[in-house]
Design a protein around this motif. Sequence first.
Motif, PDB file in Angstrom:
ATOM      1  N   ALA A   1      18.573  -3.974   9.166  1.00  0.00           N
ATOM      2  CA  ALA A   1      19.186  -5.567  10.002  1.00  0.00           C
ATOM      3  C   ALA A   1      18.121  -5.878  11.096  1.00  0.00           C
ATOM      4  CB  ALA A   1      20.609  -4.977  10.507  1.00  0.00           C
ATOM      5  N   LYS A   2      17.702  -4.797  11.855  1.00  0.00           N
ATOM      6  CA  LYS A   2      16.848  -5.103  13.002  1.00  0.00           C
ATOM      7  C   LYS A   2      15.426  -6.013  12.424  1.00  0.00           C
ATOM      8  CE  LYS A   2      18.034  -2.755  16.912  1.00  0.00           C
ATOM      9  NZ  LYS A   2      19.333  -3.111  16.490  1.00  0.00           N
ATOM     10  N   SER A   3      14.939  -5.521  11.240  1.00  0.00           N
ATOM     11  CA  SER A   3      13.844  -6.203  10.467  1.00  0.00           C
ATOM     12  C   SER A   3      14.297  -7.677  10.360  1.00  0.00           C
ATOM     13  CB  SER A   3      13.515  -5.549   9.242  1.00  0.00           C
ATOM     14  OG  SER A   3      13.454  -4.212   9.289  1.00  0.00           O
ATOM     15  N   TYR A   4      15.472  -7.918   9.810  1.00  0.00           N
ATOM     16  CA  TYR A   4      15.741  -9.370   9.721  1.00  0.00           C
ATOM     17  C   TYR A   4      15.663 -10.102  11.030  1.00  0.00           C
ATOM     18  CZ  TYR A   4      17.734  -9.432   4.925  1.00  0.00           C
ATOM     19  OH  TYR A   4      18.056  -9.284   3.597  1.00  0.00           O
TER      20      TYR A   4
ATOM     21  N   ASP B   1       0.907  -1.328  -0.048  1.00  0.00           N
ATOM     22  CA  ASP B   1       0.036   0.068  -0.100  1.00  0.00           C
ATOM     23  C   ASP B   1       1.046   1.278  -0.033  1.00  0.00           C
ATOM     24  OD1 ASP B   1      -1.921   1.880   0.205  1.00  0.00           O
ATOM     25  OD2 ASP B   1      -2.673   1.424   2.152  1.00  0.00           O
ATOM     26  N   PRO B   2       1.524   1.638  -1.025  1.00  0.00           N
ATOM     27  CA  PRO B   2       2.520   2.495  -1.165  1.00  0.00           C
ATOM     28  C   PRO B   2       2.406   3.896  -0.588  1.00  0.00           C
ATOM     29  CG  PRO B   2       1.957   1.777  -3.494  1.00  0.00           C
ATOM     30  CD  PRO B   2       0.821   1.421  -2.543  1.00  0.00           C
ATOM     31  N   SER B   3       1.164   4.381  -0.678  1.00  0.00           N
ATOM     32  CA  SER B   3       1.134   5.910   0.203  1.00  0.00           C
ATOM     33  C   SER B   3       0.762   5.557   1.567  1.00  0.00           C
ATOM     34  CB  SER B   3       0.134   6.807  -0.663  1.00  0.00           C
ATOM     35  OG  SER B   3      -0.942   5.697  -0.930  1.00  0.00           O
ATOM     36  N   ALA B   4       0.519   4.156   2.245  1.00  0.00           N
ATOM     37  CA  ALA B   4       0.423   4.162   3.665  1.00  0.00           C
ATOM     38  C   ALA B   4       1.628   4.611   4.571  1.00  0.00           C
ATOM     39  CB  ALA B   4      -0.046   2.876   3.943  1.00  0.00           C
ATOM     40  N   ILE B   5       1.383   5.453   5.548  1.00  0.00           N
ATOM     41  CA  ILE B   5       2.450   6.019   6.150  1.00  0.00           C
ATOM     42  C   ILE B   5       2.373   4.731   7.425  1.00  0.00           C
ATOM     43  CG2 ILE B   5       3.265   7.674   8.088  1.00  0.00           C
ATOM     44  CD1 ILE B   5       3.074   8.687   4.983  1.00  0.00           C
ATOM     45  N   VAL B   6       3.773   4.351   7.623  1.00  0.00           N
ATOM     46  CA  VAL B   6       3.912   2.942   8.230  1.00  0.00           C
ATOM     47  C   VAL B   6       4.804   3.304   9.643  1.00  0.00           C
ATOM     48  CG1 VAL B   6       3.844   1.194   6.496  1.00  0.00           C
ATOM     49  CG2 VAL B   6       6.069   2.402   7.027  1.00  0.00           C
TER      50      VAL B   6
ATOM     51  N   PHE C   1       8.328  -6.428   3.427  1.00  0.00           N
ATOM     52  CA  PHE C   1       7.199  -6.448   4.524  1.00  0.00           C
ATOM     53  C   PHE C   1       7.880  -6.737   5.928  1.00  0.00           C
ATOM     54  CE2 PHE C   1       5.295  -8.479   0.834  1.00  0.00           C
ATOM     55  CZ  PHE C   1       4.363  -7.356   0.515  1.00  0.00           C
ATOM     56  N   ALA C   2       9.041  -7.120   5.948  1.00  0.00           N
ATOM     57  CA  ALA C   2       9.767  -7.235   7.435  1.00  0.00           C
ATOM     58  C   ALA C   2      10.025  -5.822   7.964  1.00  0.00           C
ATOM     59  CB  ALA C   2      10.966  -7.834   7.348  1.00  0.00           C
ATOM     60  N   VAL C   3      10.502  -5.007   7.131  1.00  0.00           N
ATOM     61  CA  VAL C   3      10.855  -3.683   7.381  1.00  0.00           C
ATOM     62  C   VAL C   3       9.579  -2.747   7.642  1.00  0.00           C
ATOM     63  CG1 VAL C   3      11.941  -1.315   6.589  1.00  0.00           C
ATOM     64  CG2 VAL C   3      13.072  -3.670   5.999  1.00  0.00           C
ATOM     65  N   ILE C   4       8.546  -3.157   7.000  1.00  0.00           N
ATOM     66  CA  ILE C   4       7.379  -2.520   7.160  1.00  0.00           C
ATOM     67  C   ILE C   4       6.895  -2.869   8.626  1.00  0.00           C
ATOM     68  CG2 ILE C   4       5.043  -2.181   6.547  1.00  0.00           C
ATOM     69  CD1 ILE C   4       5.954  -2.456   3.595  1.00  0.00           C
ATOM     70  N   ALA C   5       7.052  -4.123   9.033  1.00  0.00           N
ATOM     71  CA  ALA C   5       6.360  -4.620  10.244  1.00  0.00           C
ATOM     72  C   ALA C   5       7.459  -4.033  11.361  1.00  0.00           C
ATOM     73  CB  ALA C   5       6.603  -6.132  10.313  1.00  0.00           C
ATOM     74  N   GLN C   6       8.684  -3.814  11.006  1.00  0.00           N
ATOM     75  CA  GLN C   6       9.663  -3.344  11.972  1.00  0.00           C
ATOM     76  C   GLN C   6       9.232  -1.862  12.311  1.00  0.00           C
ATOM     77  OE1 GLN C   6      11.949  -4.427  13.739  1.00  0.00           O
ATOM     78  NE2 GLN C   6      12.846  -2.460  14.889  1.00  0.00           N
ATOM     79  N   LEU C   7       8.787  -1.010  11.327  1.00  0.00           N
ATOM     80  CA  LEU C   7       8.520   0.251  11.516  1.00  0.00           C
ATOM     81  C   LEU C   7       7.440   0.442  12.205  1.00  0.00           C
ATOM     82  CD1 LEU C   7       9.545   1.574   7.903  1.00  0.00           C
ATOM     83  CD2 LEU C   7      10.381   2.715  10.130  1.00  0.00           C
TER      84      LEU C   7
ATOM     85  N   GLN D   1       5.251   3.485   2.818  1.00  0.00           N
ATOM     86  CA  GLN D   1       5.491   2.011   2.455  1.00  0.00           C
ATOM     87  C   GLN D   1       6.444   2.207   1.029  1.00  0.00           C
ATOM     88  OE1 GLN D   1       2.937  -1.153   1.843  1.00  0.00           O
ATOM     89  NE2 GLN D   1       2.010  -1.088   3.919  1.00  0.00           N
ATOM     90  N   TYR D   2       6.048   3.224   0.057  1.00  0.00           N
ATOM     91  CA  TYR D   2       6.819   3.614  -0.995  1.00  0.00           C
ATOM     92  C   TYR D   2       8.197   3.805  -0.625  1.00  0.00           C
ATOM     93  CZ  TYR D   2       8.328   5.512  -5.421  1.00  0.00           C
ATOM     94  OH  TYR D   2       9.014   5.712  -6.777  1.00  0.00           O
ATOM     95  N   ASP D   3       8.511   4.554   0.553  1.00  0.00           N
ATOM     96  CA  ASP D   3       9.819   4.806   0.947  1.00  0.00           C
ATOM     97  C   ASP D   3      10.537   3.411   1.105  1.00  0.00           C
ATOM     98  OD1 ASP D   3       9.649   7.530   0.811  1.00  0.00           O
ATOM     99  OD2 ASP D   3       8.841   7.476   2.840  1.00  0.00           O
ATOM    100  N   VAL D   4       9.945   2.327   1.676  1.00  0.00           N
ATOM    101  CA  VAL D   4      10.499   1.146   2.017  1.00  0.00           C
ATOM    102  C   VAL D   4      10.900   0.549   0.698  1.00  0.00           C
ATOM    103  CG1 VAL D   4      10.285  -0.972   3.065  1.00  0.00           C
ATOM    104  CG2 VAL D   4       9.520   1.085   4.276  1.00  0.00           C
ATOM    105  N   ILE D   5      10.043   0.514  -0.297  1.00  0.00           N
ATOM    106  CA  ILE D   5      10.061  -0.082  -1.697  1.00  0.00           C
ATOM    107  C   ILE D   5      11.345   0.834  -2.287  1.00  0.00           C
ATOM    108  CG2 ILE D   5       9.182  -0.282  -3.846  1.00  0.00           C
ATOM    109  CD1 ILE D   5       6.399  -0.250  -2.731  1.00  0.00           C
ATOM    110  N   ARG D   6      11.463   1.947  -2.073  1.00  0.00           N
ATOM    111  CA  ARG D   6      12.772   2.635  -2.800  1.00  0.00           C
ATOM    112  C   ARG D   6      14.156   2.394  -2.067  1.00  0.00           C
ATOM    113  NH1 ARG D   6      12.519   8.606  -1.818  1.00  0.00           N
ATOM    114  NH2 ARG D   6      14.273   8.776  -3.027  1.00  0.00           N
TER     115      ARG D   6
END
Length: 494
Positions: A349-352, A318-323, A484-490, A382-387
Motif C-alpha cells: 500500500a505504501k508503494s502505491y 533483475d530477479p536475484s538483485a537484493i532490493v 516496480f513500485a514495491v521495488i522502489a519502496q524497498l 526482486q524475485y521475492d517481489v515477483i512472488r
Amino acid sequence: MRLGRSLAIGVALGLGWMGPAAAEIYRFQILQLNDVYEITPVQGGRSGGLARVATLLKQLKAENPQTWSMLAGDYLSPSALGTAKVNGDRLAGQQMVAVLNAMGLDLATFGNHEFDISEAQLRQRLQEQKFALVTGNVLDAQGRLFPNTQTDYQFQVQATDCQKPVCPPLKVSVLGVTIDSNQAPYVRYGDPLKTLQQQIQQRQSNTDLFIGLTHLNLSQDQQLARSLPALDLILGGHEHENIQQWVGDDFTPIFKADANARTVYVHRLTYDSDRRDLQISSQLVPITPVIPEDPTTAAVVQTWLEKGFTGFRAQGFDPSAIVGRTTEPLDGLESSVRNESTALTRLIAKSYLRAVPTAELAIYNSGAIRIDDVLPSGPISQYDVIRMLPFGGAIASVEMRGELLQRVLEQGLKNRGSGGFLQTDGVQRSDRGWQIQGQPLRPDRWYRVAIADYLLTGQEKGLGFLTEQNPGLRSLQRGQDVRFAVIAQLQAQR
Ligand SMILES: [Zn+2]
C-alpha cells in the motif's frame, strides 16, 4: 474392499504388525503431497522444496520398493515462476511438470488451479507429463477425457509375507475427483460423489482396495467418506493446511498435507487379505534442510529457475538483485492478507502512495497477492517481489467522489475472506465511520486515489459498478507496474 472388512489405523510410528500363521500380508507405501506451487523451498529456504522430497521418495523406495508417490492436485498454477515468459509464452506450470518428472512422481489428479492456464497450455502440460493423471469428474468441453488422463489408476502389490502356495497380487484402484471452483469454460465438471459411486460399482468385483485421490474441500471429502463404504482411504488437497480425520461408520481416513511441500504424508499400509484388514500408519513429515536435496532433481530445479529468471530479465526485472531488507516477517499467507492488514500488505500500500505522490489514499485487492508464504526478516530480492505479485498490474491515479469511495470501501469489508477484500493506506474505520488521512470521509468531496488498475474493470467481487464509466471517477491516469513500485519502496527504505 468387499464385505466384512475392519479398518484399524495406527497413527504415526512404531506400530509393527504381526500377521497370523498361513496369511497373505501385503505391505506398501504412499508418499502424498498436494497443492505444490513452488519448485524451490519456501519460507526463506526453511521449508519445502521438491529436490528434498525426491530424496525422501528415494529413501522410501529403498525401504520398500512397493512405494508410490501421489499428488492430490494444484501444481500448474499459480506460481511466480510460472508467470515468466520464455519463448513468447508464460511457463504456466512447465517448470513444475519437468521437476515432478525428475522426482519420479507416479500419479496426480487435477486441482482447480490447473484450469487457470489456457486450454492449449494445459494440453501441452499433459503431453509433457511422465506421470499418470487420474480424473473421474473432469472432462473437456465435449465431454471427453483430456489427453494423457485416465479414469482410474490400478496398481498391484505383491505379497510381502506369503505363507500359502500362491498369493495373488493385491489390486489397488486409485480414483480421482476435483472441486468445480475457478470454473474454466473449456472444462466440464461432473458431481464428485456420483462419479465415484459409479466408478466403484464398475470396478468392485476386480479391486481389493480403493483409494480416492481428491482435490475437494474438507466437507466434500467427509461426504465421500460417509457415503462410500467401499472407499478405503482419501488422499486430498485444496486446504493448504495439514488435516487428518477419520470419518463415517467405518472410519475412512482423510489426509491432507501442507501446501508447497512444507510437509508430505508418508503412509505405510499393511493389508491382511484373510482378515480383510487394512492398517495404515501415517506420518506427517516436515520437509526441511535436514533432508538433503536429490542432485538430479535439484539440477532440473536450477535449470528452470534460470529459464524463468531469463524471462523476468526480458521484462525488465533483475530477479536475484537484493532490493532491501525487512526487519519484520512479511506475512503474505492467503488466510492473513484476505482478512487483515499485515506488514506485507502495508508495504504494498505504501508503494502505491509512493507511485502517486499526490494521492491521499491507496486501495488494492488482496487477491493480487499470491505468495501464500511468510518471508522471514532479512534480505528481499526482486524475485521475492515477483512472488508477492506475480501478475503485476498498473497502478492507476484517479479522482474519486467521496460517495463512491465509501461504497467501494464498504464492499471491500464485505469481501473479507476473499481476494476482493481491499487493502488500503490512508484509510481508517472507526465507530464514527470512514476516515481519510484522519478526517471524516465527505461524500461530496473528490479524493485523489492510488488504486489497482484491475479494480477499475468492474471485475472484482461486488464492485461491478466500479468502471471508468462511473461518473464518480475523473482524471484517470495509468502508471507503472506495481512490482516496480514495491521495488522502489524497498530501495527507499534501505
Ligand atoms: Zn485447490
